[in-house]
Each structure stands twice: as C-alpha cells, then as structure tokens.
Design an enzyme around this catalytic site. Structure first.
Site, PDB file in Angstrom:
ATOM      1  N   ASP A  93      87.950  91.499  30.465  1.00 33.36           N
ATOM      2  CA  ASP A  93      86.854  90.966  30.059  1.00 33.36           C
ATOM      3  C   ASP A  93      85.909  90.700  31.150  1.00 33.36           C
ATOM      4  OD1 ASP A  93      84.826  90.294  28.190  1.00 33.36           O
ATOM      5  OD2 ASP A  93      85.309  88.086  28.467  1.00 33.36           O
ATOM      6  N   TYR A  95      81.854  89.764  32.983  1.00 34.81           N
ATOM      7  CA  TYR A  95      80.972  88.620  32.814  1.00 34.81           C
ATOM      8  C   TYR A  95      79.586  89.277  33.456  1.00 34.81           C
ATOM      9  CZ  TYR A  95      79.495  83.660  33.576  1.00 34.81           C
ATOM     10  OH  TYR A  95      78.657  82.446  33.353  1.00 34.81           O
ATOM     11  N   HIS A 100      73.210  85.641  30.402  1.00 33.68           N
ATOM     12  CA  HIS A 100      74.311  84.469  29.907  1.00 33.68           C
ATOM     13  C   HIS A 100      74.624  83.967  30.955  1.00 33.68           C
ATOM     14  CE1 HIS A 100      77.787  83.351  27.828  1.00 33.68           C
ATOM     15  NE2 HIS A 100      78.383  83.953  28.795  1.00 33.68           N
ATOM     16  N   ARG A 109      76.109  73.156  34.099  1.00 29.89           N
ATOM     17  CA  ARG A 109      75.906  72.651  35.408  1.00 29.89           C
ATOM     18  C   ARG A 109      74.609  72.372  35.706  1.00 29.89           C
ATOM     19  NH1 ARG A 109      79.662  76.625  35.495  1.00 29.89           N
ATOM     20  NH2 ARG A 109      78.407  78.280  36.009  1.00 29.89           N
ATOM     21  N   GLU A 161      81.855  85.411  21.391  1.00 26.40           N
ATOM     22  CA  GLU A 161      81.122  86.293  22.525  1.00 26.40           C
ATOM     23  C   GLU A 161      80.814  87.714  21.683  1.00 26.40           C
ATOM     24  OE1 GLU A 161      83.301  85.975  26.061  1.00 26.40           O
ATOM     25  OE2 GLU A 161      82.633  83.890  26.542  1.00 26.40           O
ATOM     26  N   GLU A 163      80.220  91.274  22.268  1.00 28.01           N
ATOM     27  CA  GLU A 163      80.445  92.188  23.518  1.00 28.01           C
ATOM     28  C   GLU A 163      80.484  93.663  23.196  1.00 28.01           C
ATOM     29  OE1 GLU A 163      83.037  91.049  26.409  1.00 28.01           O
ATOM     30  OE2 GLU A 163      83.002  88.889  25.911  1.00 28.01           O
ATOM     31  N   ASP A 192      84.984  88.496  21.525  1.00 28.92           N
ATOM     32  CA  ASP A 192      85.866  87.708  22.346  1.00 28.92           C
ATOM     33  C   ASP A 192      85.981  86.282  22.078  1.00 28.92           C
ATOM     34  OD1 ASP A 192      88.202  87.879  24.103  1.00 28.92           O
ATOM     35  OD2 ASP A 192      86.866  87.658  25.679  1.00 28.92           O
ATOM     36  N   ARG A 196      85.641  76.633  23.662  1.00 30.92           N
ATOM     37  CA  ARG A 196      84.869  76.058  24.967  1.00 30.92           C
ATOM     38  C   ARG A 196      85.431  74.793  25.436  1.00 30.92           C
ATOM     39  NH1 ARG A 196      82.353  80.520  26.527  1.00 30.92           N
ATOM     40  NH2 ARG A 196      81.126  81.544  24.782  1.00 30.92           N
ATOM     41  N   GLN A 199      88.627  75.767  27.360  1.00 33.77           N
ATOM     42  CA  GLN A 199      87.911  76.370  28.544  1.00 33.77           C
ATOM     43  C   GLN A 199      87.436  75.239  29.619  1.00 33.77           C
ATOM     44  OE1 GLN A 199      85.135  79.617  27.732  1.00 33.77           O
ATOM     45  NE2 GLN A 199      84.740  79.908  29.817  1.00 33.77           N
ATOM     46  N   TYR A 203      89.605  75.714  33.042  1.00 36.13           N
ATOM     47  CA  TYR A 203      89.033  76.920  33.803  1.00 36.13           C
ATOM     48  C   TYR A 203      88.756  76.710  35.262  1.00 36.13           C
ATOM     49  CZ  TYR A 203      84.170  75.666  34.508  1.00 36.13           C
ATOM     50  OH  TYR A 203      82.985  75.019  34.897  1.00 36.13           O
ATOM     51  N   LYS A 212      90.848  81.874  26.012  1.00 40.74           N
ATOM     52  CA  LYS A 212      90.318  83.273  25.502  1.00 40.74           C
ATOM     53  C   LYS A 212      91.498  84.155  25.087  1.00 40.74           C
ATOM     54  CE  LYS A 212      86.538  84.102  26.551  1.00 40.74           C
ATOM     55  NZ  LYS A 212      85.971  84.514  27.555  1.00 40.74           N
ATOM     56  N   THR A 216      91.003  88.423  20.319  1.00 42.11           N
ATOM     57  CA  THR A 216      89.665  89.400  20.428  1.00 42.11           C
ATOM     58  C   THR A 216      89.961  90.420  19.279  1.00 42.11           C
ATOM     59  OG1 THR A 216      90.205  88.890  22.678  1.00 42.11           O
ATOM     60  CG2 THR A 216      88.752  91.073  22.408  1.00 42.11           C
ATOM     61  N   THR A 300      79.749  88.678  27.553  1.00 46.15           N
ATOM     62  CA  THR A 300      78.929  88.579  26.530  1.00 46.15           C
ATOM     63  C   THR A 300      77.509  88.756  26.801  1.00 46.15           C
ATOM     64  OG1 THR A 300      80.007  86.067  26.264  1.00 46.15           O
ATOM     65  CG2 THR A 300      77.703  86.200  25.513  1.00 46.15           C
ATOM     66  N   GLU A 314      75.410  78.996  23.713  1.00 39.51           N
ATOM     67  CA  GLU A 314      73.760  79.184  24.239  1.00 39.51           C
ATOM     68  C   GLU A 314      73.220  79.036  23.056  1.00 39.51           C
ATOM     69  OE1 GLU A 314      73.607  83.155  26.685  1.00 39.51           O
ATOM     70  OE2 GLU A 314      75.254  83.277  25.482  1.00 39.51           O
TER      71      GLU A 314
END
Length: 365
Positions: A93, A95, A100, A109, A161, A163, A192, A196, A199, A203, A212, A216, A300, A314
């Site tokens: 997968d 990114y 995104h 953040r 997600e 995709e 996918d 959260r 994660q 992560y 994750k 899928t 995503t 999001e």
C-alpha cells in the site's frame, strides 16, 4: 450497458450454485462465460492469463470482444457468486495523494503540519498482508488491538480508505517506469480498511501494522490497462531521481464513496502525485521481485475539498465534525452494521465513460 459495454469488459471469476469457478467478463448486468474460448481463458483464475504477458493479453482481449459481439448466452449477475478475480501473491500500500498527506498532517500534527521531508523524493509505502485481501461483499469484522497503554479492545475509530489497486501479471525486479505496461495487467478498486486508534498507538516509529492488516477489500472486477485512456501525470517538483523518470501515465479515474447508501465523497484520482509506474519502479528498485498476482494500491485518494476526502478521518476531521446520513443519524467513524460502497468511473481508450465497478463491505461486531 451501464458502463460495462464492449469498451470495458472487465475480467472476473464467478461460479453458479454447486459449479466450479470460471473466468468471465461483465457485460451490463450480466456475466459472459469465457471457458469455451479455451487456453488461459478456461482457467478458474486470472493468474495464468496475467502471467502470459502483454501479447497474450491483447490477443485474449480481441478474442473476448469477438466472442461477446457474436452474442453468447448471458448469465445474470444475480445468478452467480463472484470471487477474488486473482490469487493475491503480495500486497503493498502506498501513500501517494499529496492532499491526503497534507490533510492528515493537519489533523494529527496540528503544531507541525506538512509533508514528511522525503515525501516528494520517493513514493512512500508499506507491505501489507495478502492473506486478508477479500472480495467485495465480504463482511468486515471489527478489529481489536492495543489502543492505549494497558488497553486492549475493539477499535473505536474504524475507517475506510478509497484507493485504486494495480495488479501485476508478469514477474520482474528492478523495473523501470517504462516497463509498467509490460508487467501490470489491470486495475481494481480497493478499500483498505483502517483502525485509526490502533494506528495512532502503534505506528511510531515503524508505521502501520495491525491497524491495517486485518482486511483489505477489492472489487471482483479487474479492468485491463488496454481498456483505459491515459492522461499526463501531475508535474513533480523537485524532479525525481533517474529511476523514477519518466513518470509514466496518469489515469483520469473518478471515485465515489457511499456511507449507508448516502453519497459522502467523490475523490479524484487524476491528482495523485506519484504514478503507478513510479510506485512499481520504486517497489523493485532495491532488487525486490514482484510476482504474478501481486497487488499494490495507490494509497488513499483525496482531493482538496472536504467532499473529496477518501477517508472518514479527513471527512469528519478525526470524528469531531460528524457527517449526517440520509436516515438522520450522524457518524464520525464506522459503527457496527454500517455499509460502505466505493465505486468508480474512467475514460476508456475509445473515449467513452466506463465503470470500474464497486467494492463494498459491512462492518460486523
């Protein structure tokens, strides 16, 4: 033909009650059985055809178009069971949506939003689990895991997600971006699923893992590359390293996301920063090999507007701005019983609009 005419003819695997699995193509709301054509088209999986190479792919497509044009018996989709269209070898997968990545950074953040320093220098990705790739319609059991120090339990922030997945046919290693069309057979829609809260806890420093790997989902239909029109890729600055040039083709795909039958988002694929050709080149640049049946996903797909978000993280700003659904209920993340459907359309090589099918799943406790 509802986007499933002669300009499309995506491949899938189906079976009738008590019958064996067969290769077919979708025509409107029906399936055309390809087993009478023999050879690779008589297999119960796409893998033999995918491994045969581009010349065989084109010959098979010509034979399929001639067969369908001749008016074979049609089998209603309602009379068959659809299966995984190919045997998944490995799953990766990526990114690759700049929008995104920027939005997620702002959400998670807020004191230091922005792209990671390496983001525009290489297609960031991670390796997933092929064993948990399932066909559309398979129920998705809510995952459990560590969500905080000393806390283990079911995910409370289950997400999707939206995709696009690319399916490798011919094996290889250290592939160039110009090798893309010789090795990738076609594309399929991907959801996918992501936990959260798992994660967020796990992560750092190594990235996604159990958040994750639990499921899928992919569409039962694989659209061959030869059916699709290409568009120029997004301009990249700074210029990528030599092994990531030229960037390869872009694809003008338009996705849509429904949450409990309520349309909530329309992610635009054409704006993806890294191309599928660059992803394949980067994936194999260290000497790693790809095999027949390898699946790698775009990451995503999201646009700059809120209603173009490819994840509910999001769309609801991490659950703080809930979405109102058609039944009057509100959601921040997925609840048990919720149903998600991701669909897509594309411009065909013939200039018509075709359907990419859909991938759906229902969350169970």
């Amino acid at each position: 033909m509802s986007g499933f005419g002669l300009d499309n003819l995506p491949y899938g695997v189906f079976s009738r009650p008590g019958g064996e699995r067969r290769l077919g193509v979708r025509l409107g709301t029906d399936v055309v059985d390809l087993s009478s054509l023999g050879g690779h088209l008589a297999a119960g999986s796409l893998n033999p055809l995918m491994a045969a190479g581009r010349a065989e792919w084109r010959a098979a497509r010509e034979a399929v178009i001639a067969h369908v044009t001749a008016g074979p018996p049609l089998i209603p989709l309602s009379a068959v069971t659809l299966h995984l269209p190919f045997e998944v070898a490995d799953y990766t997968d990526f990114y690759s949506s700049e929008q995104h990545a920027l939005t997620v950074s702002k959400i998670l953040r807020p004191n230091a939003p922005g792209l990671p320093p390496q983001w525009k220098h290489l297609p960031i990705g991670y390796h997933g689990r092929s064993a948990t790739v399932v066909v559309s319609g398979t129920p998705i059991r809510r995952p459990s895991g560590q969500i905080a120090e000393g806390v283990f339990g079911p995910s409370r922030r289950l997400d999707v997600e939206a995709e696009v997945g690319f399916v490798v046919g011919v094996p290889g290693r250290r592939l160039a971006t110009t090798d893309f069309a010789e090795h990738v057979f076609g594309l399929t829609l991907v959801n996918d699923w992501s936990a959260r809260d798992l994660q967020a806890w796990e992560y750092r420093p190594l990235g996604p893992f159990l958040a994750k790997s639990f499921a899928t989902s992919i569409s039962p239909w694989v659209v061959p590359l030869d059916a699709l029109a290409t568009v120029p890729a997004v301009p990249q600055d700074p210029e990528p390293l030599d092994y990531l040039r030229p960037s390869g083709p872009g694809f003008d795909l338009r996705l849509s996301v429904e949450w409990n039958d309520t349309p909530v988002s329309r992610p635009p694929f054409a704006s993806m920063y890294w191309t599928a050709a660059q992803q394949l080149a980067h994936l194999t640049s260290n000497g790693a090999a790809v095999r027949t049946g390898d699946l790698y996903a775009s990451g995503t797909v999201s646009g700059p507007e809120r209603d173009q978000a490819g994840s509910f993280l999001e769309l609801t700003w991490n659950g703080t701005e809930q979405v109102k659904l058609a039944d009057g209920t509100r959601r921040g993340f997925l609840e048990d019983g919720d149903h998600v459907r991701i669909a897509g359309t594309a411009r065909s090589a013939a200039g018509t609009e075709i359907s990419l099918g859909s991938v759906s799943g229902t969350v169970v406790a």
